[in-house]
Design a protein around this motif. Structure first.
Motif, mmCIF file in Angstrom:
data_model
loop_
_atom_site.group_PDB
_atom_site.id
_atom_site.type_symbol
_atom_site.label_atom_id
_atom_site.label_comp_id
_atom_site.label_asym_id
_atom_site.label_seq_id
_atom_site.Cartn_x
_atom_site.Cartn_y
_atom_site.Cartn_z
ATOM 1 N N ARG A 95 0.830 -1.206 0.000
ATOM 2 C CA ARG A 95 0.000 0.000 0.000
ATOM 3 C C ARG A 95 0.866 1.258 0.000
ATOM 4 O O ARG A 95 1.766 1.393 0.820
ATOM 5 C CB ARG A 95 -0.927 0.028 1.217
ATOM 6 C CG ARG A 95 -2.126 -0.852 1.076
ATOM 7 C CD ARG A 95 -3.170 -0.649 2.155
ATOM 8 N NE ARG A 95 -2.675 -1.041 3.471
ATOM 9 C CZ ARG A 95 -2.472 -0.199 4.474
ATOM 10 N NH1 ARG A 95 -2.728 1.083 4.343
ATOM 11 N NH2 ARG A 95 -2.030 -0.637 5.627
ATOM 12 N N PRO A 96 0.586 2.205 -0.911
ATOM 13 C CA PRO A 96 1.341 3.462 -0.961
ATOM 14 C C PRO A 96 0.732 4.500 -0.010
ATOM 15 O O PRO A 96 -0.300 4.257 0.618
ATOM 16 C CB PRO A 96 1.158 3.904 -2.412
ATOM 17 C CG PRO A 96 -0.229 3.424 -2.745
ATOM 18 C CD PRO A 96 -0.370 2.097 -2.016
ATOM 19 N N LEU A 97 1.358 5.658 0.048
ATOM 20 C CA LEU A 97 0.805 6.778 0.816
ATOM 21 C C LEU A 97 -0.313 7.438 0.041
ATOM 22 O O LEU A 97 -0.305 7.448 -1.193
ATOM 23 C CB LEU A 97 1.894 7.818 1.093
ATOM 24 C CG LEU A 97 3.075 7.362 1.940
ATOM 25 C CD1 LEU A 97 4.049 8.519 2.132
ATOM 26 C CD2 LEU A 97 2.622 6.803 3.272
ATOM 27 N N ASN A 98 -1.255 8.029 0.766
ATOM 28 C CA ASN A 98 -2.255 8.867 0.106
ATOM 29 C C ASN A 98 -1.745 10.316 0.117
ATOM 30 O O ASN A 98 -0.640 10.594 0.614
ATOM 31 C CB ASN A 98 -3.637 8.710 0.754
ATOM 32 C CG ASN A 98 -3.695 9.211 2.189
ATOM 33 O OD1 ASN A 98 -2.852 9.980 2.658
ATOM 34 N ND2 ASN A 98 -4.717 8.777 2.910
ATOM 35 N N GLU A 99 -2.536 11.226 -0.415
ATOM 36 C CA GLU A 99 -2.082 12.619 -0.530
ATOM 37 C C GLU A 99 -1.786 13.230 0.840
ATOM 38 O O GLU A 99 -0.776 13.909 1.027
ATOM 39 C CB GLU A 99 -3.130 13.454 -1.278
ATOM 40 C CG GLU A 99 -2.676 14.874 -1.567
ATOM 41 C CD GLU A 99 -1.409 14.954 -2.405
ATOM 42 O OE1 GLU A 99 -0.557 15.828 -2.113
ATOM 43 O OE2 GLU A 99 -1.234 14.137 -3.326
ATOM 44 N N SER A 144 11.335 -0.693 8.086
ATOM 45 C CA SER A 144 10.557 -1.695 7.374
ATOM 46 C C SER A 144 10.641 -1.394 5.878
ATOM 47 O O SER A 144 10.609 -0.232 5.477
ATOM 48 C CB SER A 144 9.092 -1.609 7.828
ATOM 49 O OG SER A 144 8.231 -2.241 6.904
ATOM 50 N N PRO A 145 10.713 -2.415 5.040
ATOM 51 C CA PRO A 145 10.738 -2.175 3.595
ATOM 52 C C PRO A 145 9.352 -2.062 2.956
ATOM 53 O O PRO A 145 9.231 -2.005 1.733
ATOM 54 C CB PRO A 145 11.486 -3.401 3.060
ATOM 55 C CG PRO A 145 11.142 -4.486 4.032
ATOM 56 C CD PRO A 145 11.016 -3.808 5.375
ATOM 57 N N ALA A 146 8.283 -2.001 3.745
ATOM 58 C CA ALA A 146 6.937 -1.851 3.185
ATOM 59 C C ALA A 146 6.869 -0.555 2.371
ATOM 60 O O ALA A 146 7.515 0.441 2.713
ATOM 61 C CB ALA A 146 5.888 -1.841 4.290
ATOM 62 N N VAL A 147 6.084 -0.548 1.326
ATOM 63 C CA VAL A 147 6.005 0.592 0.412
ATOM 64 C C VAL A 147 5.677 1.887 1.148
ATOM 65 O O VAL A 147 6.299 2.925 0.913
ATOM 66 C CB VAL A 147 4.991 0.313 -0.730
ATOM 67 C CG1 VAL A 147 4.713 1.566 -1.547
ATOM 68 C CG2 VAL A 147 5.509 -0.809 -1.621
ATOM 69 N N ARG A 148 4.718 1.862 2.054
ATOM 70 C CA ARG A 148 4.342 3.098 2.740
ATOM 71 C C ARG A 148 5.469 3.644 3.611
ATOM 72 O O ARG A 148 5.575 4.850 3.820
ATOM 73 C CB ARG A 148 3.047 2.914 3.535
ATOM 74 C CG ARG A 148 3.058 1.846 4.581
ATOM 75 C CD ARG A 148 1.622 1.587 5.055
ATOM 76 N NE ARG A 148 1.496 0.549 6.050
ATOM 77 C CZ ARG A 148 1.378 -0.736 5.780
ATOM 78 N NH1 ARG A 148 1.401 -1.168 4.516
ATOM 79 N NH2 ARG A 148 1.232 -1.615 6.755
#
Length: 181
Positions: free
Chosen positions: A24-28, A54-58
């Motif tokens: 999951r990416p960041l939102n605006e 952590s290597p998570a996308v967010r």
């Protein structure tokens, strides 16, 4: 004495149900908060000797935006064990740190980061900041703990004092909880 910084990833986007949680990416709002918090962390003044994340996308996006806003990209150590880790796992990871750096910034997720604060800072009524964390350690929150240890291997419950807590909403009210009309 050791210094531990804890930085939770910024607000993530839940709109694409096909994505795994890890992706999951960041939102605006999260992108804005990450940059703002990056500036704050830089101005707080601790020179982090080691950053583990952590290597998570967010998390990777939070670090990238925070570093860009701060005008510096620190060396990072990615560790998948931080992804959704419990407080005991995070504490074990800190105890493993070699060469005993004076300060470590850990970037990751809740509830592990919040629970780590609860485990390291005594619940004895002496810390109003701990009381604020009990209310919520929201996305993009940044906390600094001073630990009464000489080596990371000595990390134990109740060895710390919560010296600093900053949330995006403390810097910009528009980044606070959304109020429904």
């Amino acid at each position: 004495m050791k210094t531990l910084g804890l930085f939770r990833h910024a607000k993530s986007d839940w709109n694409d149900a096909r994505l795994r949680d890890f992706d999951r990416p960041l939102n605006e709002r999260g992108r804005t908060g990450a940059g703002l918090m990056g500036l704050h962390i830089r101005h707080y003044g601790v020179r982090w000797k080691r950053i583990i994340a952590s290597p998570a996308v967010r998390v990777t996006q939070t670090i990238e935006l925070a570093a860009r806003a701060a005008g510096q990209m620190p060396p990072l150590n990615w560790d998948r064990r931080i992804y959704l880790a419990s407080s005991p796992t995070l504490a074990d990871l800190l105890r493993e740190q070699d060469s005993d750096p004076a300060s470590i910034l850990m970037v990751g997720h809740n509830p592990g980061l919040e629970d780590l604060i609860f485990d390291l800072v005594p619940d004895d009524g002496s810390s109003p900041l701990r009381d604020e964390v009990e209310e919520k350690f929201p996305t993009a929150a940044f906390a600094v703990l001073e630990l009464e240890i000489d080596a990371w291997s000595q990390l134990s419950d109740n060895c710390g004092r919560l010296k600093h807590l900053m949330r995006p909403r403390d810097l910009d009210a528009k980044l606070g909880p959304q109020i429904e009309d």
